[in-house]
Scaffold this motif. Structure first.
Motif, PDB file in Angstrom:
ATOM      1  N   GLN A 195       8.324 -21.251 -11.004  1.00 30.12           N
ATOM      2  CA  GLN A 195       9.149 -20.297 -11.740  1.00 30.12           C
ATOM      3  C   GLN A 195       8.546 -18.903 -11.631  1.00 30.12           C
ATOM      4  N   VAL A 196       9.385 -17.905 -11.678  1.00 27.33           N
ATOM      5  CA  VAL A 196       8.915 -16.524 -11.702  1.00 27.33           C
ATOM      6  C   VAL A 196       8.850 -16.060 -13.148  1.00 27.33           C
ATOM      7  N   GLY A 197       7.692 -15.603 -13.567  1.00 29.56           N
ATOM      8  CA  GLY A 197       7.503 -15.119 -14.927  1.00 29.56           C
ATOM      9  C   GLY A 197       7.554 -13.609 -14.989  1.00 29.56           C
ATOM     10  N   PHE A 198       7.649 -13.094 -16.209  1.00 32.38           N
ATOM     11  CA  PHE A 198       7.733 -11.654 -16.447  1.00 32.38           C
ATOM     12  C   PHE A 198       6.588 -11.265 -17.378  1.00 32.38           C
ATOM     13  N   PHE A 199       5.767 -10.320 -16.946  1.00 35.69           N
ATOM     14  CA  PHE A 199       4.495 -10.048 -17.617  1.00 35.69           C
ATOM     15  C   PHE A 199       4.306  -8.554 -17.891  1.00 35.69           C
ATOM     16  N   ALA A 200       3.569  -8.276 -18.954  1.00 33.32           N
ATOM     17  CA  ALA A 200       3.088  -6.927 -19.243  1.00 33.32           C
ATOM     18  C   ALA A 200       1.603  -6.890 -18.916  1.00 33.32           C
ATOM     19  N   VAL A 201       1.170  -5.836 -18.219  1.00 35.77           N
ATOM     20  CA  VAL A 201      -0.226  -5.769 -17.798  1.00 35.77           C
ATOM     21  C   VAL A 201      -0.753  -4.353 -17.965  1.00 35.77           C
ATOM     22  N   ASP A 202      -1.969  -4.262 -18.475  1.00 36.14           N
ATOM     23  CA  ASP A 202      -2.689  -2.993 -18.600  1.00 36.14           C
ATOM     24  C   ASP A 202      -3.377  -2.732 -17.265  1.00 36.14           C
ATOM     25  N   LEU A 203      -2.981  -1.673 -16.591  1.00 31.85           N
ATOM     26  CA  LEU A 203      -3.475  -1.387 -15.247  1.00 31.85           C
ATOM     27  C   LEU A 203      -4.847  -0.707 -15.259  1.00 31.85           C
ATOM     28  N   ARG A 204      -5.390  -0.415 -16.425  1.00 31.60           N
ATOM     29  CA  ARG A 204      -6.705   0.228 -16.510  1.00 31.60           C
ATOM     30  C   ARG A 204      -7.837  -0.786 -16.503  1.00 31.60           C
ATOM     31  N   GLN A 205      -7.494  -2.059 -16.437  1.00 32.76           N
ATOM     32  CA  GLN A 205      -8.498  -3.119 -16.419  1.00 32.76           C
ATOM     33  C   GLN A 205      -9.158  -3.233 -15.045  1.00 32.76           C
ATOM     34  N   ASP A 206     -10.338  -3.837 -15.035  1.00 28.58           N
ATOM     35  CA  ASP A 206     -10.981  -4.159 -13.766  1.00 28.58           C
ATOM     36  C   ASP A 206     -10.098  -5.147 -12.997  1.00 28.58           C
ATOM     37  N   GLY A 207     -10.133  -5.034 -11.679  1.00 27.50           N
ATOM     38  CA  GLY A 207      -9.382  -5.965 -10.845  1.00 27.50           C
ATOM     39  C   GLY A 207      -8.035  -5.439 -10.401  1.00 27.50           C
ATOM     40  N   VAL A 208      -7.681  -4.202 -10.794  1.00 29.21           N
ATOM     41  CA  VAL A 208      -6.413  -3.599 -10.371  1.00 29.21           C
ATOM     42  C   VAL A 208      -6.731  -2.490  -9.370  1.00 29.21           C
ATOM     43  N   ARG A 209      -6.034  -2.520  -8.227  1.00 27.69           N
ATOM     44  CA  ARG A 209      -6.283  -1.494  -7.209  1.00 27.69           C
ATOM     45  C   ARG A 209      -4.987  -1.120  -6.504  1.00 27.69           C
ATOM     46  N   ALA A 210      -4.653   0.184  -6.541  1.00 26.88           N
ATOM     47  CA  ALA A 210      -3.531   0.686  -5.739  1.00 26.88           C
ATOM     48  C   ALA A 210      -3.983   0.741  -4.286  1.00 26.88           C
ATOM     49  N   VAL A 211      -3.207   0.125  -3.410  1.00 27.47           N
ATOM     50  CA  VAL A 211      -3.602   0.003  -2.004  1.00 27.47           C
ATOM     51  C   VAL A 211      -3.216   1.281  -1.252  1.00 27.47           C
ATOM     52  N   PRO A 212      -4.174   1.990  -0.662  1.00 28.52           N
ATOM     53  CA  PRO A 212      -3.848   3.233   0.049  1.00 28.52           C
ATOM     54  C   PRO A 212      -2.946   2.980   1.264  1.00 28.52           C
ATOM     55  N   GLU A 213      -2.184   4.002   1.613  1.00 32.99           N
ATOM     56  CA  GLU A 213      -1.381   4.023   2.838  1.00 32.99           C
ATOM     57  C   GLU A 213      -0.353   2.898   2.913  1.00 32.99           C
ATOM     58  N   THR A 214       0.171   2.504   1.759  1.00 29.84           N
ATOM     59  CA  THR A 214       1.248   1.503   1.752  1.00 29.84           C
ATOM     60  C   THR A 214       2.571   2.129   1.323  1.00 29.84           C
ATOM     61  N   TRP A 215       2.613   3.464   1.243  1.00 30.81           N
ATOM     62  CA  TRP A 215       3.859   4.163   0.927  1.00 30.81           C
ATOM     63  C   TRP A 215       3.958   5.376   1.845  1.00 30.81           C
ATOM     64  N   PRO A 216       4.279   5.157   3.124  1.00 35.99           N
ATOM     65  CA  PRO A 216       4.312   6.252   4.098  1.00 35.99           C
ATOM     66  C   PRO A 216       5.629   7.026   4.091  1.00 35.99           C
ATOM     67  N   ALA A 217       6.403   6.906   3.043  1.00 35.09           N
ATOM     68  CA  ALA A 217       7.724   7.500   2.985  1.00 35.09           C
ATOM     69  C   ALA A 217       7.656   9.028   2.980  1.00 35.09           C
ATOM     70  N   VAL A 218       8.729   9.646   3.479  1.00 32.79           N
ATOM     71  CA  VAL A 218       8.933  11.096   3.337  1.00 32.79           C
ATOM     72  C   VAL A 218       9.778  11.356   2.092  1.00 32.79           C
ATOM     73  N   GLY A 219      10.943  10.696   2.004  1.00 32.51           N
ATOM     74  CA  GLY A 219      11.738  10.770   0.795  1.00 32.51           C
ATOM     75  C   GLY A 219      11.066  10.003  -0.331  1.00 32.51           C
TER      76      GLY A 219
END
Length: 334
Positions: A120-144
């Motif tokens: 099943q797919v669940g729906f979650f709230a998450v605090d992104l300031r915790q350890d273990g969260v990382r925005a992956v560089p260069e995965t949004w090469p869009a112009v618009g």
């Protein structure tokens, strides 16, 4: 990153929007349109944050979105990559990668979907300031919509709060209230794209061709706003979706505003030529941003879904009555 988050959080806090279907949905739409006319990407962030407030309220956690926070809603479910959720001793954690995360490096919190061990797919709230969260560089090469920072985010056993299933999120009438609200942002972006044409049409000695294009754009914008107004009234008249037509109505306003925005971009370009696109960086970026943003529709697939919804809620004794209710020719509860 902390400075950016703080600045955006201050902007979000300064734009409290009426809850959709609370009787003042038109003010919500008008505010989103005004914000998008001023800054389309910022409006994209504010719309998502306001949607998170509405979602958490609908799912029984009205105090979850606190002042000073900046929330994203990351609910895309492509085949890959995947975010998974695991439960141990009554606590949930998230591991894996989530794509299409608007505000990936800026949000403080997010509502996310993740696949559970049961499938099943669940729906979650998450605090992104915790350890273990990382925005992956260069995965949004869009112009618009480049500034929307909508890349991937990686999670490594990050604690999260389960708010329900993916179906709980999708099956709310509020899901479609939010979808219509996005169209208000598209409308504001289209109004901003139209600005140089509408301004030029007021100059002395303007070409009749430019005047004609400006008139056509004004007519498109007037029709688009009238549809948003009537959709706000439709939502407020039937907040619980007793008619069953909320999905069809939201898709109708989204596909019409999508086509309207594309037509405004086309007409402004044909009337003014390459000048604004080549010599005005803000206008060129706005055109690129709006062109990407309206692709949140599924184009003809959404239009086909409108007909499917009408068929599902049709009354055999009055074959076209459901169409009339969708179009506003009769009351939503008739």
């Amino acid at each position: 990153m902390t400075e950016t988050r703080g600045r955006l959080a201050a902007q979000l806090t300064g734009h409290a929007l009426p809850h959709p279907a609370s009787g003042d949905t038109l003010t919500r739409f008008a505010t989103l349109a005004r914000l998008a006319r001023a800054d389309l990407v910022t409006a994209r962030f504010i719309e998502a944050h306001a949607d998170a407030q509405a979602i958490t309220t609908d799912l029984g956690a009205p105090d979850l979105v606190e002042p000073g926070s900046h929330w994203g809603v990351w609910a895309a479910e492509p085949p890959q990559p995947q975010l998974t959720a695991a439960e141990a001793a009554g606590a949930w954690s998230l591991t894996g990668t989530k794509p299409w995360c608007s505000g990936a490096g800026m949000c403080t919190h997010a509502l996310v979907t993740a696949r559970e061990e049961s499938g099943q797919v669940g729906f979650f709230a998450v605090d992104l300031r915790q350890d273990g969260v990382r925005a992956v560089p260069e995965t949004w090469p869009a112009v618009g919509m480049a500034a929307s920072d909508s890349g991937w985010v990686e999670f490594d056993t990050v604690p999260a709060r389960r708010l329900g299933s993916h179906r709980d999120y999708l099956d709310r009438p509020g899901f479609w209230h939010g979808g219509a609200g996005v169209a208000a942002c598209w409308y504001g972006g289209a109004r901003a794209v139209a600005e140089p044409l509408l301004a030029k049409a007021l100059r002395e000695g303007v070409s009749p061709l430019i005047a004609a294009q400006a008139g056509a754009v004004a007519a498109e914008l007037a029709a688009g706003w009238a549809l948003l107004e009537s959709t706000a009234a439709f939502i407020d008249a039937d907040p619980g979706n007793s008619s069953g037509l909320m999905m069809a109505r939201a898709l109708a306003v989204r596909t019409r505003i999508d086509r309207m925005a594309a037509d405004v971009i086309e007409r402004v370009g044909r009337a003014l030529g390459a000048g604004p696109l080549c010599g005005d960086g803000e206008h060129a970026q706005l055109v690129a941003d709006l062109s990407v943003y309206i692709r949140q529709t599924h184009a003809e697939a959404d239009e086909a879904a409108i007909a499917a919804q009408i068929t599902e809620h049709n009354d055999d004794t009055a074959p076209t009555a459901a169409w009339d209710r969708l179009l506003g020719l009769t009351g939503a509860h008739d």
